[in-house]
Design an enzyme around this catalytic site. Sequence first.
Site, PDB file in Angstrom:
ATOM      1  N   GLN A 117      -5.992   7.154  -2.040  1.00 12.57           N
ATOM      2  CA  GLN A 117      -6.449   8.001  -3.147  1.00 12.57           C
ATOM      3  C   GLN A 117      -6.929   9.305  -2.527  1.00 12.57           C
ATOM      4  O   GLN A 117      -8.076   9.433  -2.113  1.00 12.57           O
ATOM      5  CB  GLN A 117      -7.555   7.283  -3.922  1.00 12.57           C
ATOM      6  CG  GLN A 117      -7.113   5.924  -4.463  1.00 12.57           C
ATOM      7  CD  GLN A 117      -6.089   6.029  -5.582  1.00 12.57           C
ATOM      8  OE1 GLN A 117      -6.321   6.693  -6.592  1.00 12.57           O
ATOM      9  NE2 GLN A 117      -4.926   5.410  -5.408  1.00 12.57           N
TER      10      GLN A 117
ATOM     11  N   GLY B 108     -10.669   6.342 -15.148  1.00 15.06           N
ATOM     12  CA  GLY B 108      -9.730   6.043 -14.066  1.00 15.06           C
ATOM     13  C   GLY B 108      -9.241   7.295 -13.343  1.00 15.06           C
ATOM     14  O   GLY B 108      -9.502   8.428 -13.766  1.00 15.06           O
ATOM     15  N   HIS B 109      -8.478   7.073 -12.285  1.00 15.34           N
ATOM     16  CA  HIS B 109      -8.001   8.204 -11.479  1.00 15.34           C
ATOM     17  C   HIS B 109      -7.044   9.091 -12.267  1.00 15.34           C
ATOM     18  O   HIS B 109      -6.228   8.621 -13.034  1.00 15.34           O
ATOM     19  CB  HIS B 109      -7.354   7.763 -10.163  1.00 15.34           C
ATOM     20  CG  HIS B 109      -6.314   6.711 -10.251  1.00 15.34           C
ATOM     21  ND1 HIS B 109      -5.701   6.186  -9.142  1.00 15.34           N
ATOM     22  CD2 HIS B 109      -5.774   6.067 -11.310  1.00 15.34           C
ATOM     23  CE1 HIS B 109      -4.836   5.283  -9.516  1.00 15.34           C
ATOM     24  NE2 HIS B 109      -4.853   5.186 -10.807  1.00 15.34           N
ATOM     25  N   ASN B 110      -7.210  10.397 -12.054  1.00 16.87           N
ATOM     26  CA  ASN B 110      -6.335  11.409 -12.646  1.00 16.87           C
ATOM     27  C   ASN B 110      -6.426  11.533 -14.155  1.00 16.87           C
ATOM     28  O   ASN B 110      -5.571  12.143 -14.796  1.00 16.87           O
ATOM     29  CB  ASN B 110      -4.871  11.182 -12.226  1.00 16.87           C
ATOM     30  CG  ASN B 110      -4.713  11.301 -10.728  1.00 16.87           C
ATOM     31  OD1 ASN B 110      -4.579  10.306 -10.019  1.00 16.87           O
ATOM     32  ND2 ASN B 110      -4.787  12.507 -10.233  1.00 16.87           N
TER      33      ASN B 110
ATOM     34  N   SER C  27      -4.670   8.440 -15.475  1.00 12.46           N
ATOM     35  CA  SER C  27      -3.778   9.498 -15.940  1.00 12.46           C
ATOM     36  C   SER C  27      -3.774   9.710 -17.451  1.00 12.46           C
ATOM     37  O   SER C  27      -2.920  10.432 -17.967  1.00 12.46           O
ATOM     38  CB  SER C  27      -2.336   9.269 -15.453  1.00 12.46           C
ATOM     39  OG  SER C  27      -2.309   9.237 -14.041  1.00 12.46           O
TER      40      SER C  27
END
Lengths: 337, 337, 337
Positions: free
Chosen positions: A199, A240-242, A260
């Site tokens: 990450q 969450g990521h992004n 995302s």
Amino acid sequence: MSSASYTAGELAQRFGLRLHGEAATHVDGVGTLARAGASQLAFLANPKYRNQLADSHAAVVVMREDDAQDYARTALIARDPYATFAKISALFEPRPVRDPGVHASAAIDANAHVDPSAHIGAFVSIGARSRVEAGAVIGPGCVIGEDCVVGAGSELIARVTLVTRVRLGQRVVIHPGAVLGAAGFGLAMEGGRWLNVPQLGGVSVGDDCEIGANTCIDRGAIEDTVLEEDVRLDNQIQIGHNVHIGAHTAMAGCSAAAGSARIGRYCLIGGGAGVLGHLEICDKVVVTAMSLVTSSIREPGEYSSGTPLMDNRSWRKNAARFKQLDALARRVSGRSE
Amino acid sequence: MSSASYTAGELAQRFGLRLHGEAATHVDGVGTLARAGASQLAFLANPKYRNQLADSHAAVVVMREDDAQDYARTALIARDPYATFAKISALFEPRPVRDPGVHASAAIDANAHVDPSAHIGAFVSIGARSRVEAGAVIGPGCVIGEDCVVGAGSELIARVTLVTRVRLGQRVVIHPGAVLGAAGFGLAMEGGRWLNVPQLGGVSVGDDCEIGANTCIDRGAIEDTVLEEDVRLDNQIQIGHNVHIGAHTAMAGCSAAAGSARIGRYCLIGGGAGVLGHLEICDKVVVTAMSLVTSSIREPGEYSSGTPLMDNRSWRKNAARFKQLDALARRVSGRSE
Amino acid sequence: MSSASYTAGELAQRFGLRLHGEAATHVDGVGTLARAGASQLAFLANPKYRNQLADSHAAVVVMREDDAQDYARTALIARDPYATFAKISALFEPRPVRDPGVHASAAIDANAHVDPSAHIGAFVSIGARSRVEAGAVIGPGCVIGEDCVVGAGSELIARVTLVTRVRLGQRVVIHPGAVLGAAGFGLAMEGGRWLNVPQLGGVSVGDDCEIGANTCIDRGAIEDTVLEEDVRLDNQIQIGHNVHIGAHTAMAGCSAAAGSARIGRYCLIGGGAGVLGHLEICDKVVVTAMSLVTSSIREPGEYSSGTPLMDNRSWRKNAARFKQLDALARRVSGRSE
């Protein structure tokens, strides 16, 4: 809790409000309409509580023009009594002193930079190449890892973790237990075992955002996870990521947005609601509590999922029928053809 | 973020991939297909993004054989481009230095054991009879109570708590704010008051597990709460006492398993999903996001509960009918008999 | 884990139980019926497990009168075997030593008061005008802000945060990562930007309450957020500002109550369940797991929402029909008129 004291006249002038009644009335605190004491200020915003007005002991009540028509006591007239109350009550908010300087116990990397006007509390750890800018407050027990920025005037109340590559704008407030910049949940299955996907991104948080207690915002896989300015996250939220969250959006406690997802500006996400990964929600969308967003939303408006609460016996009967709903619909449909 | 640089040829050789195009092409980082710079490596796994290939500036793209047919630029051919990308991108991951040794501020019980090759960060507390094994990293602000083991090569990023009787295998990673080994929620009502049921067990975590930020895993009441090897838990998860999770199972953010639930191997539990206590879920079960598992699952496959998202007005109408669903079904059924 | 040892006869006398079998039988620990060793005590409460009795190796089993009729080995007869087991097993619970005194590293404000019989662990921070009373235990890494009270005999296990104006009664236990007294989520929109509503209240927690790991209880906006005595909150719970929870109510993991909700006494709120803001729930209400309470509940009983779990294919068909449920009902209804 505070020794501040103002007259109704002083408050009217300070906040540009019309005074109704006695300018000399003293106010030394705030209260609810139902329970305010004789030297406290209260507010009436929701018409539902109008019946409490007659019995209120409040010295001064902030209210709308039309609510004040028959009011015999002192009032301050505001277009938005709740927002006005918020501003007035800030006068009575006790603010702990956080003097500039670094607590003797703090562990600060030689390659970190702390502005002399910032406050660094006890047991704070700051990693290499991180910056704490002018007037920022880092409360006790916070951990700031490598390559982070805490913008001017921002405050980490206590026990906040910025893991790595977290960049906060100005006047950001983060409540205790929040974790920003942990590695996102990126996994690939290979040969029957999980493989971690590095990450490499960070977290970018705009000016005036507020992040609730024990909320998590993961860092991006390649690019950053982004909160635009003035985003408000309550407690226990998972981002969450992004994920990308537009300016002025507010998310209530226990809600979540998976990797995302892209949430627009001026959205309101209800408590416990979820947004699946890679979806887009346009501006000005309201998602009600505990709803699950399973596809992109392209029109502003209010959206819901779930079923109503029932006594358990009725629920069991109805829920059992849900399992045959398709068959039921076919039956009805079949007979009509 | 990194000064590493490789040629496409070097990467092909290192990861056993077929090279398509120029061996000399330089790569000094990774990016998304849409936004990679001219010296970055990207990947194409999902056919949905194939249309981004023509416009990508990526120096090298990892892709499947058939996607490379008409590709005029440099590519690395992989059977699983995503897993391959994960491995290549690890070359560019900045890794903070965590030298062996104990930070001067750490408070370590005289009866604890720390391997000389382990790293103990600032403000770490370690209780009696706990062991930190070779090469383990205990980041700043972690609290390790009595009778715990942190296996070789494991890492507690920062502010992790192992309360008591928590045994971690090797190469376990735990993100900030996670709490393992707190007393499970065991209560008996006696004489109108709650009585605590002592929680005498521990938590056993297998090799290569990963535990997300602010996730909780309670210790067992009598026997242990168990995670087998390579279990992956995202953030904000709640694992009750005596839960048993099979190897290679992954649970997404905000999911939960109540006391004594037993989840099989290679399961995928979606975000916000719940598993009631004392149930069993067999191997290779997928539970979709925000579903509630209310009885044991004995067949592999995908399971769901809930209702679809609708605009709130439609939802209100349909949800109101749900309350009469049993009556509706009886009516349809009655008329057909 | 413990060197304590008792005979069945001693236990019968100590807990006022009838002895069935051999008074001299030794017990040095507890176990489950299925797996207890030959010197351990187990219990039989749920008739479902009666078939495990014959094969159990337990030295002594706590059970009801009628279960002991044909039992040839040693038993202790109790009206409530689970509660009795809880009390007996407490004899075998290892309790870490927490001597009175203040750890050298603790940072305690000159205007805070710590009773000499209290224990203050490593890296604890205590703010101005806060009090820690007799016999209280503040574990490592806790942060106590300004104007808090930790009542006699209370314990903050580790890494707990009391932000400000949090008053705990006696014998309160708080697990790691919990955050009490953070600012509630009070926002007013003005001119297209969020305005913070100052949160001037505190949190009041009654005697004998227990608060789970990573649970959050926000402080009130004007008046306090209140937990009456003997309230039990599991992990990962979110309690909004000005919520009021009645005595002896228990809430399971991941549940939540939004601002100003009022929950009665002796309620049981299931895991992941939610209560919307400003609602009232009367005494003795059970809300099942992951249900959402959308209106006030005025009758004791059990309440639910949601749909049953199905295989995903069936669920998709039925869920799609839910979107047309109102139309279906109209159709059926129309034809019957």
